[in-house]
Motif scaffolding. Structure first.
Motif, PDB file in Angstrom:
ATOM      1  N   ALA A 203       4.626  15.200   4.511  1.00 14.43           N
ATOM      2  CA  ALA A 203       5.552  14.665   5.513  1.00 14.43           C
ATOM      3  C   ALA A 203       5.073  15.042   6.903  1.00 14.43           C
ATOM      4  CB  ALA A 203       6.954  15.190   5.262  1.00 14.43           C
ATOM      5  N   GLY A 204       5.256  14.114   7.831  1.00 10.90           N
ATOM      6  CA  GLY A 204       4.859  14.392   9.201  1.00 10.90           C
ATOM      7  C   GLY A 204       4.808  13.134  10.030  1.00 10.90           C
ATOM      8  N   LYS A 205       4.328  13.277  11.249  1.00 15.80           N
ATOM      9  CA  LYS A 205       4.170  12.133  12.133  1.00 15.80           C
ATOM     10  C   LYS A 205       2.705  11.686  12.125  1.00 15.80           C
ATOM     11  CE  LYS A 205       8.078  12.493  15.280  1.00 15.80           C
ATOM     12  NZ  LYS A 205       8.501  12.469  16.711  1.00 15.80           N
ATOM     13  N   TYR A 206       2.521  10.380  12.007  1.00 12.88           N
ATOM     14  CA  TYR A 206       1.181   9.830  11.873  1.00 12.88           C
ATOM     15  C   TYR A 206       1.005   8.612  12.771  1.00 12.88           C
ATOM     16  CZ  TYR A 206       0.919  12.551   7.529  1.00 12.88           C
ATOM     17  OH  TYR A 206       0.912  13.565   6.606  1.00 12.88           O
ATOM     18  N   ALA A 207      -0.252   8.385  13.128  1.00 11.85           N
ATOM     19  CA  ALA A 207      -0.609   7.058  13.636  1.00 11.85           C
ATOM     20  C   ALA A 207      -0.650   6.129  12.429  1.00 11.85           C
ATOM     21  CB  ALA A 207      -1.962   7.102  14.325  1.00 11.85           C
ATOM     22  N   VAL A 208       0.001   4.975  12.544  1.00  9.84           N
ATOM     23  CA  VAL A 208       0.141   4.052  11.422  1.00  9.84           C
ATOM     24  C   VAL A 208      -0.442   2.698  11.799  1.00  9.84           C
ATOM     25  CG1 VAL A 208       1.820   2.713  10.085  1.00  9.84           C
ATOM     26  CG2 VAL A 208       2.124   5.176  10.348  1.00  9.84           C
ATOM     27  N   VAL A 209      -1.276   2.171  10.910  1.00  7.51           N
ATOM     28  CA  VAL A 209      -1.756   0.801  11.057  1.00  7.51           C
ATOM     29  C   VAL A 209      -1.030  -0.059  10.028  1.00  7.51           C
ATOM     30  CG1 VAL A 209      -3.728  -0.766  10.948  1.00  7.51           C
ATOM     31  CG2 VAL A 209      -4.030   1.558  11.847  1.00  7.51           C
ATOM     32  N   LEU A 210      -0.360  -1.085  10.486  1.00 10.02           N
ATOM     33  CA  LEU A 210       0.298  -2.031   9.586  1.00 10.02           C
ATOM     34  C   LEU A 210      -0.700  -3.122   9.209  1.00 10.02           C
ATOM     35  CD1 LEU A 210       3.747  -2.544  11.371  1.00 10.02           C
ATOM     36  CD2 LEU A 210       3.175  -0.895   9.583  1.00 10.02           C
ATOM     37  N   HIS A 211      -0.846  -3.358   7.915  1.00  7.92           N
ATOM     38  CA  HIS A 211      -1.673  -4.463   7.433  1.00  7.92           C
ATOM     39  C   HIS A 211      -1.039  -5.781   7.881  1.00  7.92           C
ATOM     40  CE1 HIS A 211      -3.385  -7.299   4.493  1.00  7.92           C
ATOM     41  NE2 HIS A 211      -4.385  -6.441   4.388  1.00  7.92           N
ATOM     42  N   PRO A 212      -1.836  -6.838   8.118  1.00  8.47           N
ATOM     43  CA  PRO A 212      -1.251  -8.122   8.537  1.00  8.47           C
ATOM     44  C   PRO A 212      -0.146  -8.622   7.617  1.00  8.47           C
ATOM     45  CG  PRO A 212      -3.618  -8.186   8.817  1.00  8.47           C
ATOM     46  CD  PRO A 212      -3.322  -6.884   8.141  1.00  8.47           C
ATOM     47  N   GLU A 213      -0.253  -8.381   6.316  1.00 13.64           N
ATOM     48  CA  GLU A 213       0.769  -8.845   5.383  1.00 13.64           C
ATOM     49  C   GLU A 213       2.091  -8.114   5.586  1.00 13.64           C
ATOM     50  OE1 GLU A 213       0.903 -10.150   0.660  1.00 13.64           O
ATOM     51  OE2 GLU A 213      -0.871  -9.189   1.510  1.00 13.64           O
ATOM     52  N   VAL A 214       2.005  -6.862   6.015  1.00 16.73           N
ATOM     53  CA  VAL A 214       3.209  -6.098   6.345  1.00 16.73           C
ATOM     54  C   VAL A 214       3.768  -6.560   7.689  1.00 16.73           C
ATOM     55  CG1 VAL A 214       4.097  -3.787   6.869  1.00 16.73           C
ATOM     56  CG2 VAL A 214       2.478  -4.104   4.994  1.00 16.73           C
ATOM     57  N   ALA A 215       2.877  -6.827   8.635  1.00 20.93           N
ATOM     58  CA  ALA A 215       3.320  -7.297   9.946  1.00 20.93           C
ATOM     59  C   ALA A 215       4.076  -8.614   9.841  1.00 20.93           C
ATOM     60  CB  ALA A 215       2.121  -7.452  10.879  1.00 20.93           C
TER      61      ALA A 215
ATOM     62  N   ASN B 142      -6.702  10.245  12.066  1.00 22.19           N
ATOM     63  CA  ASN B 142      -6.215  10.733  10.774  1.00 22.19           C
ATOM     64  C   ASN B 142      -4.800  10.211  10.580  1.00 22.19           C
ATOM     65  OD1 ASN B 142      -8.436  12.545   9.778  1.00 22.19           O
ATOM     66  ND2 ASN B 142      -8.070  13.461  11.791  1.00 22.19           N
ATOM     67  N   GLY B 143      -4.716   8.955  10.218  1.00 21.64           N
ATOM     68  CA  GLY B 143      -3.426   8.286  10.094  1.00 21.64           C
ATOM     69  C   GLY B 143      -3.242   7.657   8.735  1.00 21.64           C
ATOM     70  N   VAL B 144      -2.486   6.558   8.695  1.00 24.76           N
ATOM     71  CA  VAL B 144      -2.165   5.879   7.449  1.00 24.76           C
ATOM     72  C   VAL B 144      -2.208   4.370   7.678  1.00 24.76           C
ATOM     73  CG1 VAL B 144      -0.453   5.550   5.620  1.00 24.76           C
ATOM     74  CG2 VAL B 144      -0.641   7.767   6.753  1.00 24.76           C
ATOM     75  N   LEU B 145      -2.853   3.650   6.746  1.00 20.44           N
ATOM     76  CA  LEU B 145      -2.773   2.188   6.710  1.00 20.44           C
ATOM     77  C   LEU B 145      -1.679   1.814   5.728  1.00 20.44           C
ATOM     78  CD1 LEU B 145      -3.803  -0.759   7.116  1.00 20.44           C
ATOM     79  CD2 LEU B 145      -5.416  -0.329   5.236  1.00 20.44           C
ATOM     80  N   ILE B 146      -0.652   1.141   6.207  1.00 20.56           N
ATOM     81  CA  ILE B 146       0.438   0.683   5.346  1.00 20.56           C
ATOM     82  C   ILE B 146       0.101  -0.713   4.842  1.00 20.56           C
ATOM     83  CG2 ILE B 146       2.891   0.132   5.185  1.00 20.56           C
ATOM     84  CD1 ILE B 146       2.376   3.088   5.503  1.00 20.56           C
ATOM     85  N   THR B 147      -0.070  -0.841   3.520  1.00 12.27           N
ATOM     86  CA  THR B 147      -0.414  -2.130   2.930  1.00 12.27           C
ATOM     87  C   THR B 147       0.765  -2.804   2.240  1.00 12.27           C
ATOM     88  OG1 THR B 147      -1.142  -1.012   0.919  1.00 12.27           O
ATOM     89  CG2 THR B 147      -2.817  -1.471   2.592  1.00 12.27           C
ATOM     90  N   GLU B 148       1.780  -2.031   1.912  1.00 17.00           N
ATOM     91  CA  GLU B 148       2.997  -2.588   1.309  1.00 17.00           C
ATOM     92  C   GLU B 148       4.202  -1.862   1.871  1.00 17.00           C
ATOM     93  OE1 GLU B 148       3.347  -3.403  -2.922  1.00 17.00           O
ATOM     94  OE2 GLU B 148       1.221  -2.954  -3.153  1.00 17.00           O
ATOM     95  N   ILE B 149       5.269  -2.602   2.070  1.00 14.56           N
ATOM     96  CA  ILE B 149       6.530  -2.006   2.507  1.00 14.56           C
ATOM     97  C   ILE B 149       7.654  -2.624   1.689  1.00 14.56           C
ATOM     98  CG2 ILE B 149       7.017  -3.646   4.379  1.00 14.56           C
ATOM     99  CD1 ILE B 149       7.756  -1.115   6.069  1.00 14.56           C
ATOM    100  N   MET B 150       8.540  -1.792   1.216  1.00 15.33           N
ATOM    101  CA  MET B 150       9.611  -2.233   0.321  1.00 15.33           C
ATOM    102  C   MET B 150      10.974  -1.920   0.932  1.00 15.33           C
ATOM    103  SD  MET B 150       6.730  -1.234  -1.293  1.00 15.33           S
ATOM    104  CE  MET B 150       6.933   0.467  -1.827  1.00 15.33           C
TER     105      MET B 150
END
Length: 461
Positions: free
Chosen positions: A237-249, A379-387
């Protein structure tokens, strides 16, 4: 118009015009008929074997009658799927009777005839010429391409090719007539990938107005999605730089556009009520809905139509510009009630009243490549799915959603992570944008791109 009369014959249109005149003779202030018909074909294979080959037809008619009153107008709506009826006077009479029961609305409006269909054809005769054997072969080819892309594909639950065509028509007593005819093709695959005892499911799809879909790209993308889920790790758990995948966007921006429905704004059921002209997002974000967008490579323009569902010519609406809210999405009714100019944004089914919709929704792309976005994320996270985006509170914007994706380590994609949670507010997604990707991708009639967000709190399982 190409093949319009094969869907909606002149004789059917004449019977509808007769029904409109009958409603007028009963005392109706206005009368409308909205008709839509379609036919579709599908081939579905599973692990190389044909599982299903289907052909279907659908059609429906909705008639709306408008009754004048002392304080406004009442409407009655009646529907039918019997398009072979010898006449529709009984249906208009039924709508007339129902109109006596509704509440009066002083803001109800109808469009005057305007505009022409000067758009490129949305109908491709090549779609109608596709044979059952071709559909089967393309579905099998899609599965083959997915298996070629990855040796980890363990099973294909469904590989499908679908194509269809259809037409719609709005007629009103004012002389509005809006014929539209279209075709579409789509390919989709749902598969399972495996590595040792680990197994994950994934799917991908694409759609176009005409044949020529890139089956190799669709299969490879589905396989890649599956591989990126294998052996997920826990994210601290923490704060991250997040990249949203186009499909999530796409999902996120569609949610925002839905909250710009003027009807919701008038009922104070939108996060963006009273925010017109205010900055509600990062100045990097411009969001457009264009009902007249031209088809081009990579852009199917599936939502392009000459008129909206009330008979207004469609147009290009800039919803957000530089992060500022420029307009809501209006029907004629909401535009009148708010004293705004109509936006040509009405949609409707044959069994519903007009309501605001989008046609081709997309953000203006940035100038940053995806690899550069990952480097910016560090050092972030790529979000590829969101529910769970459908659970967002439309009034407050509060949300608690699940997500999965990939760690980004030193600017490079690393191990999968899942069972992530994000609890916060929709405003966080909009105001914490620090870069937009140049990788605009279309998913049906909406497009997304990679979006870099800063300081997003994520929880891990």
């Amino acid at each position: 118009m190409s093949d319009f009369s094969t869907f909606i014959p002149d004789s059917l249109e004449a019977r509808l015009q007769d029904g409109i005149q009958h409603a007028r003779s009963l005392g109706a202030e206005g009368a409308e008929a909205f008709l839509s018909v379609s036919r579709s074909r599908k081939a579905k294979v599973q692990n190389g074997q044909l599982e299903d080959l289907t052909v279907s037809k659908r059609g429906g008619l909705g008639v709306r009658v408008i009754r004048g009153g002392g304080q406004g107008f009442r409407t009655g709506l009646a529907t039918s799927t019997d398009l072979a009826a010898t006449d529709f006077r009984h249906l208009f009479a039924q709508a007339w009777e129902l109109s006596a029961l509704g509440d009066e609305d002083p803001w109800l409006r109808q469009a005057e005839p305007s505009g022409i269909d000067d758009l490129p054809p949305r109908f491709d005769a090549a779609v109608e010429a596709i044979t059952p054997d071709q559909r089967i072969a393309w579905a099998q080819e899609l599965e083959l391409q997915a298996r070629k892309a990855s040796s980890k594909v363990a099973a294909v639950r469904e590989a499908a090719w679908s194509d269809g065509s259809g037409a719609s028509l709005l007629l009103t007593q004012k002389g509005v007539r809006t014929p539209d005819v279209w075709t579409s093709c789509s390919a989709s695959i749902e598969l399972a990938v495996a590595e040792g005892e680990e197994r994950q499911a994934a799917w991908h799809w694409d759609v176009s107005r005409r044949p020529g879909l890139d089956l190799a790209a669709i299969g490879a993308e589905a396989a890649l999605k599956g591989e990126r889920k294998l052996n997920p790790q826990r994210l601290p758990a923490g704060k991250y730089a997040v990249v949203l995948h186009p499909e999530v966007a796409v999902e996120l921006l569609g949610l925002v556009a839905g909250m710009l429905d003027a009807e919701s704004v008038l009922k104070q059921r939108s996060l963006f009520a009273g925010k017109l002209g205010e900055r509600i997002a990062s100045p990097l974000l411009t969001l457009v809905d264009d009902g007249r967008l031209s088809e081009s490579p990579g852009c199917p323009a599936l939502g392009t139509e000459p008129w909206d569902a009330e008979g207004l010519p469609t147009r290009r609406n800039v919803l957000l510009e530089g992060g500022a809210l420029k307009t809501y999405l209006h029907t004629l009714k909401t535009a009148a009630e708010m004293g705004m100019a109509p936006t040509g944004s009405a949609g409707r089914g044959f069994g519903s009243q007009p309501s605001a919709t989008t046609f081709n929704l997309f953000p203006l792309p940035g100038d940053t490549g995806t690899d550069a976005l990952y480097r910016l994320a560090g050092n972030g996270v790529l979000i590829t799915e969101i529910m769970g985006l459908h659970t967002v509170d439309p009034v407050s914007g509060d949300l608690s959603v699940g997500a999965s994706g990939l760690r980004i380590r030193d600017g490079l994609l690393a191990e999968p992570v899942d069972k992530l949670t994000f609890a916060g507010n929709l405003r966080d997604f909009l105001t914490r944008i620090v870069a937009l990707g140049s990788d605009l991708r279309w998913y049906g009639s909406s497009a997304g791109l990679s979006i870099l967000l800063e300081d997003i709190a994520l929880g891990g399982a």
